[in-house]
Scaffold this motif. Structure first.
Motif, PDB file in Angstrom:
ATOM      1  N   LEU A   8       1.035  -1.121   0.396  1.00  7.95           N
ATOM      2  CA  LEU A   8       0.427   0.039   0.026  1.00  7.95           C
ATOM      3  C   LEU A   8       0.981   1.531   0.185  1.00  7.95           C
ATOM      4  O   LEU A   8       1.532   1.244   0.825  1.00  7.95           O
ATOM      5  CB  LEU A   8      -0.765  -0.393   1.103  1.00  7.95           C
ATOM      6  CG  LEU A   8      -1.777  -1.222   1.255  1.00  7.95           C
ATOM      7  CD1 LEU A   8      -2.340  -0.695   2.593  1.00  7.95           C
ATOM      8  CD2 LEU A   8      -2.781  -0.907   0.532  1.00  7.95           C
ATOM      9  N   LYS A  11      -0.736   8.157   0.550  1.00  9.97           N
ATOM     10  CA  LYS A  11      -1.055   9.465   0.198  1.00  9.97           C
ATOM     11  C   LYS A  11      -0.108  10.625   1.026  1.00  9.97           C
ATOM     12  O   LYS A  11      -0.354  10.174   2.284  1.00  9.97           O
ATOM     13  CB  LYS A  11      -2.172  10.290  -0.338  1.00  9.97           C
ATOM     14  CG  LYS A  11      -2.554   9.631  -1.366  1.00  9.97           C
ATOM     15  CD  LYS A  11      -4.424  10.447  -1.365  1.00  9.97           C
ATOM     16  CE  LYS A  11      -5.178   9.882  -2.900  1.00  9.97           C
ATOM     17  NZ  LYS A  11      -6.241  10.345  -2.501  1.00  9.97           N
ATOM     18  N   LYS A  76     -14.143  -0.517   1.285  1.00  3.10           N
ATOM     19  CA  LYS A  76     -13.499   1.000   0.368  1.00  3.10           C
ATOM     20  C   LYS A  76     -13.748   2.486   0.703  1.00  3.10           C
ATOM     21  O   LYS A  76     -12.632   2.863   0.826  1.00  3.10           O
ATOM     22  CB  LYS A  76     -14.039  -0.053  -0.553  1.00  3.10           C
ATOM     23  CG  LYS A  76     -13.821  -1.067  -2.069  1.00  3.10           C
ATOM     24  CD  LYS A  76     -14.047  -0.830  -2.624  1.00  3.10           C
ATOM     25  CE  LYS A  76     -14.973   0.403  -3.895  1.00  3.10           C
ATOM     26  NZ  LYS A  76     -15.212  -0.464  -5.176  1.00  3.10           N
ATOM     27  N   HIS A  80     -10.112   3.298   0.773  1.00  3.85           N
ATOM     28  CA  HIS A  80      -9.271   3.592  -0.850  1.00  3.85           C
ATOM     29  C   HIS A  80      -9.033   5.070  -1.294  1.00  3.85           C
ATOM     30  O   HIS A  80      -8.172   5.317  -0.994  1.00  3.85           O
ATOM     31  CB  HIS A  80     -10.147   3.107  -1.299  1.00  3.85           C
ATOM     32  CG  HIS A  80      -9.814   1.249  -1.925  1.00  3.85           C
ATOM     33  ND1 HIS A  80     -10.987   0.376  -2.579  1.00  3.85           N
ATOM     34  CD2 HIS A  80     -10.221   0.301  -0.682  1.00  3.85           C
ATOM     35  CE1 HIS A  80     -10.653  -0.776  -2.323  1.00  3.85           C
ATOM     36  NE2 HIS A  80      -9.729  -0.660  -1.357  1.00  3.85           N
ATOM     37  N   LYS A  81      -9.752   5.886  -0.459  1.00  3.53           N
ATOM     38  CA  LYS A  81      -8.839   7.328  -0.584  1.00  3.53           C
ATOM     39  C   LYS A  81      -7.795   8.062  -0.597  1.00  3.53           C
ATOM     40  O   LYS A  81      -7.391   8.798  -0.345  1.00  3.53           O
ATOM     41  CB  LYS A  81     -10.276   8.411  -0.217  1.00  3.53           C
ATOM     42  CG  LYS A  81     -10.123   7.925   1.757  1.00  3.53           C
ATOM     43  CD  LYS A  81     -10.541   9.443   2.588  1.00  3.53           C
ATOM     44  CE  LYS A  81     -11.469   8.889   3.786  1.00  3.53           C
ATOM     45  NZ  LYS A  81     -12.217   9.266   4.441  1.00  3.53           N
ATOM     46  N   TYR A  83      -4.872   6.390  -0.872  1.00  2.00           N
ATOM     47  CA  TYR A  83      -4.076   4.711  -1.896  1.00  2.00           C
ATOM     48  C   TYR A  83      -3.877   5.427  -3.034  1.00  2.00           C
ATOM     49  O   TYR A  83      -4.231   6.090  -3.701  1.00  2.00           O
ATOM     50  CB  TYR A  83      -4.884   3.685  -1.892  1.00  2.00           C
ATOM     51  CG  TYR A  83      -4.785   3.197  -0.890  1.00  2.00           C
ATOM     52  CD1 TYR A  83      -4.103   2.659   1.076  1.00  2.00           C
ATOM     53  CD2 TYR A  83      -5.890   1.835  -1.011  1.00  2.00           C
ATOM     54  CE1 TYR A  83      -4.279   1.859   1.343  1.00  2.00           C
ATOM     55  CE2 TYR A  83      -6.303   1.187   0.252  1.00  2.00           C
ATOM     56  CZ  TYR A  83      -5.614   1.174   1.017  1.00  2.00           C
ATOM     57  OH  TYR A  83      -6.381   0.465   2.505  1.00  2.00           O
ATOM     58  N   ASP A  84      -2.496   5.836  -3.274  1.00  2.00           N
ATOM     59  CA  ASP A  84      -1.412   6.572  -4.637  1.00  2.00           C
ATOM     60  C   ASP A  84      -0.575   5.942  -5.062  1.00  2.00           C
ATOM     61  O   ASP A  84       0.185   6.767  -4.050  1.00  2.00           O
ATOM     62  CB  ASP A  84      -2.206   7.904  -4.530  1.00  2.00           C
ATOM     63  CG  ASP A  84      -1.846   8.710  -5.878  1.00  2.00           C
ATOM     64  OD1 ASP A  84      -2.089   7.929  -6.931  1.00  2.00           O
ATOM     65  OD2 ASP A  84      -1.226   9.461  -6.192  1.00  2.00           O
ATOM     66  N   PRO A  85      -0.754   4.949  -5.740  1.00  4.30           N
ATOM     67  CA  PRO A  85      -1.558   4.452  -7.126  1.00  4.30           C
ATOM     68  C   PRO A  85      -2.856   2.968  -5.750  1.00  4.30           C
ATOM     69  O   PRO A  85      -2.120   2.890  -5.207  1.00  4.30           O
ATOM     70  CB  PRO A  85      -0.211   3.610  -7.722  1.00  4.30           C
ATOM     71  CG  PRO A  85       0.588   3.082  -7.146  1.00  4.30           C
ATOM     72  CD  PRO A  85       0.253   4.613  -6.286  1.00  4.30           C
ATOM     73  N   PHE A  86      -3.619   3.104  -6.777  1.00  2.00           N
ATOM     74  CA  PHE A  86      -3.776   1.923  -6.211  1.00  2.00           C
ATOM     75  C   PHE A  86      -3.582   0.660  -6.664  1.00  2.00           C
ATOM     76  O   PHE A  86      -2.984   0.131  -7.189  1.00  2.00           O
ATOM     77  CB  PHE A  86      -5.530   1.585  -7.124  1.00  2.00           C
ATOM     78  CG  PHE A  86      -6.229   0.894  -6.252  1.00  2.00           C
ATOM     79  CD1 PHE A  86      -7.072   1.050  -5.250  1.00  2.00           C
ATOM     80  CD2 PHE A  86      -6.584  -0.232  -6.911  1.00  2.00           C
ATOM     81  CE1 PHE A  86      -8.660   0.720  -4.694  1.00  2.00           C
ATOM     82  CE2 PHE A  86      -7.931  -1.101  -6.238  1.00  2.00           C
ATOM     83  CZ  PHE A  86      -8.291  -0.802  -5.015  1.00  2.00           C
ATOM     84  N   THR A  88      -2.246  -3.628  -5.947  1.00  2.88           N
ATOM     85  CA  THR A  88      -2.430  -4.503  -6.078  1.00  2.88           C
ATOM     86  C   THR A  88      -1.990  -5.347  -4.594  1.00  2.88           C
ATOM     87  O   THR A  88      -1.823  -5.669  -4.284  1.00  2.88           O
ATOM     88  CB  THR A  88      -1.578  -5.096  -7.187  1.00  2.88           C
ATOM     89  OG1 THR A  88      -0.770  -3.782  -7.811  1.00  2.88           O
ATOM     90  CG2 THR A  88      -1.230  -6.000  -8.488  1.00  2.88           C
TER      91      THR A  88
END
Length: 103
Positions: A8, A11, A76, A80-81, A83-86, A88
């Motif tokens: 993960l 940001k 999510k 999920h807000k 993460y950057d990038p999403f 794998t």
């Protein structure tokens, strides 16, 4: 037993907020059928980098039971807000365990 492993990238500057959100969201994943355990590790060398390890009884417990559930939608929404990038997601099965190994 299946091990879900996710690298993960959170940001910049959001690590503390993410860790608190993750603690709260942990209740969601730990309530799912087939869930065994999970842990979140923070990288020492790279700020904002985390490793999530989740143990599931079967692959389908994660890919179907969790990922296709209403609970996953809430997971999510909460996480999920950050993460950057999403990330794998990868799944592993154990081929060897050295019980005498200690860190």
């Amino acid at each position: 037993m299946i091990l879900e492993a996710v690298m993960l990238h959170v940001k910049k500057g959001m690590g503390a907020e993410y860790e608190e959100a993750f603690r709260e969201a942990s209740e969601i994943i730990s309530s799912m059928t087939g869930y065994v355990s999970h842990e979140l590790q923070r990288c020492i060398e790279s700020e904002g980098k985390y490793l999530l390890l989740v143990k599931w009884e079967t692959l389908e417990d994660h890919t179907v039971g969790f990922r296709q559930s209403e609970e996953y939608q809430e997971w999510k929404k909460q996480l999920h807000k950050y993460y950057d990038p999403f990330p794998t997601v990868e799944h592993f099965e154990q081929v060897h365990l050295d019980e005498d190994y200690s860190v």
